[in-house]
Design an enzyme around this catalytic site. Structure first.
Site, short mmCIF file in Angstrom:
data_model
loop_
_atom_site.label_atom_id
_atom_site.label_comp_id
_atom_site.label_asym_id
_atom_site.label_seq_id
_atom_site.Cartn_x
_atom_site.Cartn_y
_atom_site.Cartn_z
N ASP A 142 33.39 30.72 52.61
CA ASP A 142 34.52 30.38 51.72
C ASP A 142 34.54 31.34 50.54
O ASP A 142 33.50 31.90 50.17
CB ASP A 142 34.34 28.96 51.15
CG ASP A 142 34.70 27.87 52.16
OD1 ASP A 142 35.33 28.17 53.18
OD2 ASP A 142 34.34 26.71 51.89
N ARG A 178 40.02 35.05 57.03
CA ARG A 178 40.91 33.94 56.69
C ARG A 178 41.68 34.34 55.43
O ARG A 178 41.09 34.64 54.40
CB ARG A 178 40.08 32.68 56.40
CG ARG A 178 40.91 31.52 55.88
CD ARG A 178 40.03 30.44 55.26
NE ARG A 178 39.11 29.84 56.18
CZ ARG A 178 38.03 29.14 55.80
NH1 ARG A 178 37.75 28.98 54.52
NH2 ARG A 178 37.23 28.61 56.70
C1 LIG Z 1 41.65 26.36 56.26
C2 LIG Z 1 41.76 26.63 54.80
C3 LIG Z 1 40.68 27.16 54.13
C4 LIG Z 1 40.78 27.48 52.78
N1 LIG Z 1 39.74 28.11 52.16
C5 LIG Z 1 39.88 28.51 50.87
C6 LIG Z 1 38.88 29.28 50.22
O1 LIG Z 1 37.84 29.62 50.79
N2 LIG Z 1 39.12 29.66 48.93
C7 LIG Z 1 40.27 29.32 48.25
O2 LIG Z 1 40.44 29.73 47.11
N3 LIG Z 1 41.21 28.56 48.86
C8 LIG Z 1 41.05 28.15 50.12
N4 LIG Z 1 42.03 27.40 50.71
C9 LIG Z 1 43.11 26.79 49.88
C10 LIG Z 1 44.29 27.71 49.70
O3 LIG Z 1 43.93 28.80 48.90
C11 LIG Z 1 45.47 26.97 49.05
O4 LIG Z 1 45.08 26.51 47.79
C12 LIG Z 1 45.96 25.78 49.86
O5 LIG Z 1 45.94 26.04 51.23
C13 LIG Z 1 47.42 25.43 49.47
O6 LIG Z 1 48.23 26.54 49.69
P1 LIG Z 1 49.30 26.65 50.88
O7 LIG Z 1 49.14 28.01 51.46
O8 LIG Z 1 49.12 25.55 51.85
O9 LIG Z 1 50.70 26.67 50.19
P2 LIG Z 1 51.40 25.71 49.14
O10 LIG Z 1 52.55 26.46 48.61
O11 LIG Z 1 50.39 25.14 48.17
O12 LIG Z 1 51.88 24.50 50.04
C14 LIG Z 1 52.88 24.63 51.02
C15 LIG Z 1 53.20 23.24 51.55
O13 LIG Z 1 52.06 22.70 52.22
C16 LIG Z 1 51.90 21.32 51.91
N5 LIG Z 1 50.65 21.15 51.14
C17 LIG Z 1 49.88 22.14 50.65
N6 LIG Z 1 48.79 21.63 50.03
C18 LIG Z 1 48.88 20.31 50.11
C19 LIG Z 1 48.08 19.24 49.66
N7 LIG Z 1 46.96 19.46 48.99
N8 LIG Z 1 48.49 17.98 49.91
C20 LIG Z 1 49.62 17.76 50.61
N9 LIG Z 1 50.43 18.73 51.07
C21 LIG Z 1 50.09 19.98 50.83
C22 LIG Z 1 53.11 20.94 51.13
O14 LIG Z 1 54.09 20.51 52.05
C23 LIG Z 1 53.53 22.22 50.48
O15 LIG Z 1 54.88 22.25 50.12
C24 LIG Z 1 41.98 27.15 52.08
C25 LIG Z 1 43.05 26.61 52.75
C26 LIG Z 1 42.97 26.37 54.09
C27 LIG Z 1 44.16 25.82 54.79
#
Ligand SMILES: Cc1cc2nc3c(=O)[nH]c(=O)nc-3n(C[C@H](O)[C@H](O)[C@H](O)COP(=O)(O)OP(=O)(O)OC[C@H]3O[C@@H](n4cnc5c(N)ncnc54)[C@H](O)[C@@H]3O)c2cc1C
Length: 317
Positions: free
Chosen positions: A143, A193
């Site tokens: 991560d 990722r």
């Molecule tokens: C498999 C995976 C591993 C990750 N690993 C890391 C990491 O190592 N380091 C790091 O900094 N970040 C990590 N993240 C988190 C990432 O950086 C984002 O903060 C997170 O995924 C929200 O961003 P988004 O791309 O989904 O877009 P967003 O613009 O936040 O969300 C898009 C849409 O997705 C849905 N959604 C998103 N989040 C949520 C929520 N919490 N609850 C409900 N609905 C939601 C909503 O419908 C929203 O409109 C990871 C995410 C994933 C999916």
């Protein structure tokens, strides 16, 4: 003109407030907390997490299991986390899941912040985890945490990959540096990722405008799709998911040559829809009792969750 983005502002407020001990106690004690933890966290103990992993695999999904923990304060805690990760891998193997289930680890949970030799200690602990993963036929992804750890984590990645080239990296589209990192990590078999980034970062290192983060995500994803590695598209954003599919087909990638990744409890219907369409979809499944910082990052991501947060803080049980 200076334009305030309310959802970004709220995100910053939650991530900042989450560091207060008083708020932590209020959230932990709040009546609604248990339900919301259950939504995002697969359980407090390993057997529950392995059961959830098995259910997801049974539905055609892949899994990355994460034993929650970060910012470990002692060497013995870091070693205990290392042993827990090996135990998680062993449990996945015993349940016949290692073909579809790997683990994710945070180097700060393995001792990265413990003094000048912290990164060496964390890398040595991660090495043992990778050794176990190799023996059990699965993989490990590192991560990515806040920007102060990026260089150290990428250094650890490079070292681990000398023996275990399948170790997965995470890059965050909100960092100014990421397009350069993506170019360096898009070589043969490199598992990367790509996520937007979940931490509260200053403008000196991170893009502040959400629309510009999305544009940078697409730029980085294009490089990964056109590269020779394995892109892991970690987002729930419908526009980015659609763009990823198009970029993959333009780059001539078949379904199995990249994967979508989403968090446990977020858009489960979309996870299944993509898997049923033939895509590889991996669900990130956190478990354990150190769920507080993870939960706060999830709440901060969604304006709709702010109401829960406010209620939790204002109505102590
Ligand atoms: C498999 C995976 C591993 C990750 N690993 C890391 C990491 O190592 N380091 C790091 O900094 N970040 C990590 N993240 C988190 C990432 O950086 C984002 O903060 C997170 O995924 C929200 O961003 P988004 O791309 O989904 O877009 P967003 O613009 O936040 O969300 C898009 C849409 O997705 C849905 N959604 C998103 N989040 C949520 C929520 N919490 N609850 C409900 N609905 C939601 C909503 O419908 C929203 O409109 C990871 C995410 C994933 C999916």
């Amino acid at each position: 003109m200076f334009v305030v983005n309310p959802s970004k502002m709220m995100r910053g407020v939650i991530l900042a407030a989450a560091r207060s001990d008083a708020i932590r106690s209020a959230v932990v004690a709040a009546p609604g907390t248990r339900g919301i933890v259950r939504r995002f966290v697969a359980g407090q103990e390993l057997p529950e997490a392995v059961r959830v992993a098995g259910e997801l695999v049974g539905r055609g999904l892949y899994v990355s299991l994460d034993h929650l923990g970060e910012d470990t304060a002692t060497r013995s805690d870091a070693e205990a986390m290392r042993d827990s990760c090996v135990a998680a891998l062993t449990a996945l193997a015993t349940s016949g899941l290692t073909r579809r289930a790997e683990i994710s680890v945070k180097l700060s949970s393995l001792g990265q912040a413990l003094g000048p030799d912290g990164n060496k200690l964390a890398t040595a602990n991660a090495w043992k985890i990778c050794e176990a993963a190799a023996q059990l036929g699965t993989t490990v992804t590192l991560d990515m945490e806040d920007h102060t750890t990026t260089d150290a984590t990428l250094e650890a990645l490079r070292e681990l990959r000398t023996a275990y080239p399948w170790v997965g990296a995470v890059l965050q589209a909100y960092l100014h540096r990421t397009l350069t990192d993506v170019r360096e990590l898009s070589g043969p078999d490199s598992r990367v990722r790509l996520c937007k980034g979940a931490y509260r970062e200053p403008a000196s290192v991170a893009i502040q405008d959400p629309a510009e983060v999305d544009r940078n995500y697409v730029r980085c994803l294009r490089v990964l799709m056109e590269g020779q590695g394995r892109p892991m598209v970690a987002t729930h954003d419908p526009r980015l998911i659609a763009i990823a599919g198009r970029l993959a087909s333009v780059a001539g990638r078949a379904d199995g040559q990249f994967e979508y990744q989403m968090l446990h409890g977020v858009r489960p219907d979309e996870q299944l829809r993509l898997a049923e369409s033939g895509a590889t979809v991996r669900v990130y499944v956190p478990f354990g009792n150190q769920w507080y910082p993870y939960l706060m990052r999830r709440l901060a991501e969604r304006p709709a969750n702010v109401a829960f947060f406010a209620r939790a803080v204002l109505t102590r049980s």
